[in-house]
Scaffold this motif. Structure first.
Motif, PDB file in Angstrom:
ATOM      1  N   ALA D 262       0.824  -1.209   0.000  1.00 63.89           N
ATOM      2  CA  ALA D 262       0.000   0.000   0.000  1.00 63.89           C
ATOM      3  C   ALA D 262       0.856   1.256   0.000  1.00 63.89           C
ATOM      4  N   ALA D 263       1.975   1.217   0.704  1.00 61.84           N
ATOM      5  CA  ALA D 263       2.870   2.372   0.699  1.00 61.84           C
ATOM      6  C   ALA D 263       3.341   2.656  -0.717  1.00 61.84           C
ATOM      7  N   ALA D 264       3.750   1.599  -1.405  1.00 55.84           N
ATOM      8  CA  ALA D 264       4.220   1.747  -2.783  1.00 55.84           C
ATOM      9  C   ALA D 264       3.114   2.290  -3.672  1.00 55.84           C
ATOM     10  N   ALA D 265       1.939   1.711  -3.540  1.00 54.62           N
ATOM     11  CA  ALA D 265       0.815   2.138  -4.383  1.00 54.62           C
ATOM     12  C   ALA D 265       0.416   3.574  -4.065  1.00 54.62           C
ATOM     13  N   GLY D 266       0.478   3.943  -2.792  1.00 51.56           N
ATOM     14  CA  GLY D 266       0.166   5.316  -2.409  1.00 51.56           C
ATOM     15  C   GLY D 266       1.096   6.301  -3.082  1.00 51.56           C
ATOM     16  N   MET D 267       2.379   5.960  -3.104  1.00 52.75           N
ATOM     17  CA  MET D 267       3.347   6.815  -3.782  1.00 52.75           C
ATOM     18  C   MET D 267       2.985   6.968  -5.255  1.00 52.75           C
ATOM     19  N   LEU D 268       2.680   5.844  -5.896  1.00 53.03           N
ATOM     20  CA  LEU D 268       2.365   5.893  -7.327  1.00 53.03           C
ATOM     21  C   LEU D 268       1.087   6.687  -7.581  1.00 53.03           C
ATOM     22  N   GLY D 269       0.102   6.514  -6.709  1.00 50.05           N
ATOM     23  CA  GLY D 269      -1.155   7.249  -6.883  1.00 50.05           C
ATOM     24  C   GLY D 269      -0.940   8.756  -6.819  1.00 50.05           C
TER      25      GLY D 269
END
Ligand SMILES: Nc1ncnc2c1ncn2[C@@H]1O[C@H](COP(=O)(O)OP(=O)(O)O)[C@@H](O)[C@H]1O
Ligand SMILES: Nc1ncnc2c1ncn2[C@@H]1O[C@H](COP(=O)(O)OP(=O)(O)O)[C@@H](O)[C@H]1O
Ligand SMILES: Nc1ncnc2c1ncn2[C@@H]1O[C@H](COP(=O)(O)OP(=O)(O)O)[C@@H](O)[C@H]1O
Lengths: 112, 426, 426, 426, 112, 112
Positions: D262-269
């Motif tokens: 989720a941290a990674a996806a949050g960054m990408l979002g």
């Protein structure tokens, strides 16, 4: 004696220094400054907010020279600092009434 | 895994026994081993910000954020790529020698109850995922100050698919050909370091030198940042190497001790070389040397005693210092010496494993010539594969979307032009 | 170890039982305990970069790299010294009361299978090694901005042999005389803090004041760095103190909680003192106070309840603040207050252990006067020994190779003159 | 705890069995679980300096130390408050639905032998204490650059008593009403993030805007510091979320993997949103986005699969970016976007748990409409309670001792005026 | 009025400030600069590469004084900045046509 | 031509820049400096020690203008930099003999 102040692009500093050395000048002082002028700045964004940055990093060179060396010094700076792109900067010439070398107490052109 | 795998491939039951240790009779995960693997995963994740700082301190101030971002974005895209497909391609079932299967896309089928050895398979997956993240981030050190952020991001995703996932499968995946051949790579000497080092070299041959290199000054803008980064790397590397035992056992401990010792010796080796060459040991030298030592002990950490680790690490410091000095003569611009430290240091480490391994594996000093040969094959295979694929990939990207920023942007700095920010307003 | 040892010396079998806990019947290492000891070792290692930053932020910018290097080089030379001989001298067999044997040179005989209690002996060895590394690095805070890098490096190696290894043996080694006397030092109050604090004092009496001290400005150049360092120290200290239980058991947990509490109370104590004295609590005060609290709880962490830890830590903040203020009047130049914080705080902590220990040990408040007396003996013995040996050592080094840089180099700054680098080019 | 509690309340014996795992038959603590809980506690503690840096980098240089201090002082006062009374009020016996009892003041009765599930209760207490520390520190991000240090310190102590301790009891305490209702909050989405986010909003309505906001430039003075802080937060969040399983088991591992994803996806979002809006993804955006992803996965980490975590995190990045952009239009000055990231992100996460939970809990996608309803109730209850109490508290403080520094002090900067220091002298 | 510009070694700043105060000067401005001159720089090395650094950190002091105070000010700087070693720096004197105190609008020597 | 040097409070920079732009000035240079003057400094304390800090952060603006623009420029700075509190700063005017635009080689007022 003349004081020559030149505001140049930072990455030209080494070239300008070398050109001045070749012109026979043995000392100079450089200062980091921020310039505002025709060269336009850029925008930065931080989270939602956008800021326009007008002041651009420049380097100011100050060199005091005997009167007769002044034209050569100006010319050396002009040549070595020029990229032909907007924002290349300015050279200003002012009169200096006295110069002193702190170490020896020498006065005038001796002190340079 | 890295330790268990050679055995597991051949004799899973035995390996299980070995790994589990004599007293573990439970059917759920072993909490101690799981705790260690999670802690190790967190440590390896921390290496990425550590690397970002290590690299960031060495560039010029106008590119600091850009350099940090090249590492951070790897945490973003590769963490997701790994969950989506990377893990499956590396460690998925229906095993072939070259690549894994597609049965683990989105980590499907891995529940909290699924075990590998004594730990939940998900723990193994996330631990491995951290390696997949840091490896392309390592490459970025060669590309800083001139690579386009978007193109780089695409590059590392494709590189993960084309280079990392296959290599991980070769060396650690069930049925991987190097694993079957018996290549020793405890924690990623070839998969991580050789591969990133030679890929860096391939990429810069396409990307070209930084404007003004080497005549202008390329002076690190903040070496305190680099030292902090090096400290975090040392810290995180305990997870990297000792975590690769996949259990909190004697092998993990040995790997831990040898890692610590080699890092120290690497620092001393590099500083000694600097003292001889320049008369002054430097802070950047200390940071570089300890990283060189860590790189070199990586493939052999669980096989090499602390005493020999002094030799492996010390020589790594000397060798990598020489490699870095060579760069200038060869005339390429490996900005932060990824090839010199990770490529050369990783290769040295893989060979050193074949020279000094005495615990649970043979080597030259135990008279096992074959093992040394296998190590050579492993290094050469990984290097050639990574180099060729990376070079082709970079050429294609450069020809299509372009890898490099404009000369004006390079002059102004990438923080401003690529990210619209400035690193410091002190 | 720190906890087990007193028992082990007297009744090894009992201690083993105690440490192992009721449910561990295996013959291999306990994975949970091993995981905790490895994690703790990593945490203590991280304290060294943490210390480097803590110190580094307080010096002037021209000496930042030099200051960082004084800590980093300890990771280099002492990590190797420990493997080569330090561990053996401290914990080796053929025990005497003053020094250990030579049977563990190069950690020989310690395989992944060798156990101490429930953990591999190698894990114990590396954990202890981290203490050996950080102790001389602590001293460096007194010497910064004027000590020669080479001479300092030699100094800490000799100091490890002559001061640290013997002291560690006295207090924790099998047969050590302070151990036999029953001195309580859970995690190194005397071995680490008293010894480094008084050694710092001895060393600066030889080294002299910094040029211009105290008339010129000695203003910390980067307090954000100091706060980051303090944060890392707090974090790492959990390993330092709770790891000293050598197992993931109730004692470790108690030590953990008391450590956290004392750090907090130390911060509050120091800030309160500043508020009274200067009207303003400061960031440097917060950092200093929390370190003072951590130092003070170190010897008693596993014996003192969290409630009493508030008292121990809070008083540590007040006492160390006073000690630091005294410096100016006494006229020596303990640049970063190693004596004021570690010497005084460590002594306070060792005595406080004899006052407030209630868990697994007696103290004044439980009516155990003898224990308090033993604590006094421990502090005095360690202080006198460390002071005398360090002073002699420094005199010899100063007379031979010289301890101090030239006045010109001091003026220009050690980053440039000793390392050929510059810290920041922002 | 967060996971065990729902069960424990209903059927303690079952829960114990579940948590302990099949193989743990001992009567002492499980070393593996204890090791993980201690490591997690240390990780969460490290988040506070991490947060300090994350925030510190975003303010102007003249307020850097002041900003760091707002986080550090929470480590000082709340760590002590927790031991003295906070733990008892949150988790003490004689349970009521609104607040705990007073039987655990000074952690009395908790010896190293006292267990909760498989771990010493003291370990649970200190782990929970770290949450109590970081929550008010989160609020500080909204108040920086103008809040009085002394008033703020008093505020967070009172806030701990009046807001945090009750909320923690509601959601996690034995007999807490939200717990009984079955609200899912694995690691603090409502207790920590919603509560700090809306409290920040309430506080700034009283405190007012920074002088010159928004016409003057409020440019982050050191984004490298913010990125380092974000890296430490990511690292520490593994303890925050995976530690909340209170054991080194499959649930912990799931929480770990989902957190990372989720941290990674949050960054990408967030970066994607920036790319669309400004044409350039930024470093501050990467840092903000990963924190948004971490916040959002917090309440559901142990219930949501890594695949769905991509969705939860990615949307968190988008949503929080929008929330942050809205601020300017609404005209309040949430300086570092505590409401936008923690309030909105935490609420999204709590709802997302009711949408995507599939492991050990139901949700919309498994057809469990009720659970979603309960999640809504939890968020609303926590938000309303925290907002109202905080607003009243701030009004009272402002009317009595004053919350805000003088305009002159604000102009000069709080480092100098409140702490008598300067952040950098480079 | 005269403007006196002095380029000095940074660690002499406090002494120079005190000397100027004693000479009756109540205000001055200091700037961090980089100087190039006879005092030679040093070399730095970073991994393989060696760089020569010619620019040395200096401080520039600017002080505007009434004509009659100028000699005393120059002398005060000379004395307090001198170490006798190369690189002690220079003093330059320029003419100032006007001075304004922003706060009050005072002109000329009143404004200093 | 005249060179106008103004030492101002840093937070007035944007206003001064805008005022100069309105006065028809297209370029200027800003420098971070430390000022010593009537405005008193502050004390800092680090562990036991207390230090008095006399030098206060200021910004210096340098702008070269044609003679006839000088009064307007001075007035613009005065107005926009004034807060009425001590420490508002000074404006100095010096004569400039020559100006050069590096990019084009233009001389004199053309170059500004
Ligand atoms: N009138 C002026 N007085 C002082 N400095 C000036 C003046 N005009 C320009 N400058 C300086 O010169 C720099 C370059 O000027 P600019 O107008 O951008 O481009 P160019 O030199 O090509 O005309 C500016 O950034 C500023 O630092
Ligand atoms: N002609 C000059 N014009 C301007 N600044 C000068 C000049 N010559 C020297 N300086 C400044 O004075 C400093 C000291 O000069 P240097 O030649 O090194 O020693 P000294 O002052 O002892 O002759 C230089 O670093 C430079 O900043
Ligand atoms: N004689 C001077 N020469 C050069 N700069 C001066 C002089 N006097 C004051 N300054 C500069 O002007 C600033 C403001 O001066 P100060 O005396 O504090 O207040 P005011 O301008 O209100 O009289 C100083 O900080 C200094 O930088």
């Amino acid at each position: 004696m003349k004081k020559i102040e030149a505001i140049i692009k930072p990455f030209r500093l080494d070239d300008v220094k070398d050109a001045l050395k070749e012109a026979g000048i043995q000392g100079m002082t450089a200062i980091e400054v921020k310039g505002f002028g025709r060269q336009k700045g850029h925008t930065e964004h931080y989270r939602g907010a956008e800021y326009t940055v007008d002041f651009i990093p420049k380097v100011k060179i100050e060199v005091v020279v005997p009167d007769e060396l002044a034209p050569a010094a100006v010319e050396a700076i002009e040549r070595s600092a020029r990229t032909g792109k907007i924002g290349d900067g300015k050279i200003f010439v002012l009169a200096v009434e006295e110069a002193v070398r702190i170490r020896t107490g020498e006065r005038g052109e001796e002190a340079l | 895994m890295r330790f268990a795998c050679p055995f597991r491939a051949a004799a899973p039951a035995l390996a299980l026994l070995l790994v589990v240790g004599p007293a573990w009779a439970g059917t759920g995960p072993n909490p101690g081993d799981t705790a260690w693997l999670l802690a190790s995963s967190a440590l390896v994740l921390l290496m990425v910000p550590g690397l970002a700082l290590f690299y960031g301190g060495m560039v010029r101030a106008k590119n600091i954020l850009s350099t940090l971002m090249l590492s951070f974005i790897a945490m973003g895209v590769i963490a997701v790529q790994w969950v989506v497909a990377g893990y499956s391609l590396s460690f998925g079932g229906s095993p072939g020698p070259w690549i894994g299967g597609l049965d683990r896309l989105f980590l499907s089928g891995l529940t909290p109850e699924t075990l590998s050895g004594t730990v939940p398979t998900l723990a193994f997956a996330v631990f491995q995922g951290m390696f997949a993240i840091i490896t392309p981030a390592l490459i970025s050190g060669a590309l800083v100050e001139r690579v386009k952020f978007g193109a780089y991001t695409l590059f590392i995703v494709l590189w993960a698919f084309l280079v990392y996932d296959p290599l991980a499968h070769w060396v650690w995946g069930e049925g991987g050909w190097l694993l079957r051949m018996g290549a020793l790579d405890f924690a990623g000497g070839t998969v991580v370091h050789v591969s990133s080092g030679v890929s860096a070299l391939a990429a810069i041959l396409v990307l070209g030198k930084r404007r003004g290199y080497p005549t202008e000054r390329f002076i690190p803008h903040n070496l305190t940042m680099t030292l902090l980064g090096a400290g975090l790397l040392w810290f995180g590397w305990f997870g990297f190497n000792a975590g690769s035992a996949l259990a909190a056992n004697g092998t993990a401990v040995l790997a831990f001790v040898s890692t610590n010792t080699a890092a120290a010796a690497g620092m001393l080796g590099w500083l000694a070389a600097e003292k001889v060459r320049f008369g002054r040991p430097s802070a950047l030298g200390a940071a570089s040397g300890l990283v060189a030592g860590l790189v070199a002990i990586t493939p052999g950490a669980g096989f090499i005693t602390p005493g020999w680790a002094i030799v492996v690490g010390g020589l790594a410091g000397l060798i990598c210092f020489r490699a870095v000095c060579l760069k200038e003569r060869l005339g390429y611009d490996d900005a932060l010496d990824v090839f010199g430290v990770h490529g050369v240091g990783g290769a040295w480490g893989a060979l050193a494993t074949g020279i000094f391994a005495t615990v649970g594996a043979g080597s030259l000093i135990t008279g096992d010539l074959r093992q040394f040969g296998v190590q050579v094959v492993g290094v050469v295979a990984a290097a050639v594969y990574a180099f060729v694929v990376t070079w082709v990939l970079c050429r294609v990207l450069d020809a299509t979307i372009g890898l490099r920023v404009s000369p004006e942007d390079e002059l102004v700095g990438l923080d401003q032009t690529a990210h619209g920010e400035v690193g410091y307003s002190l």
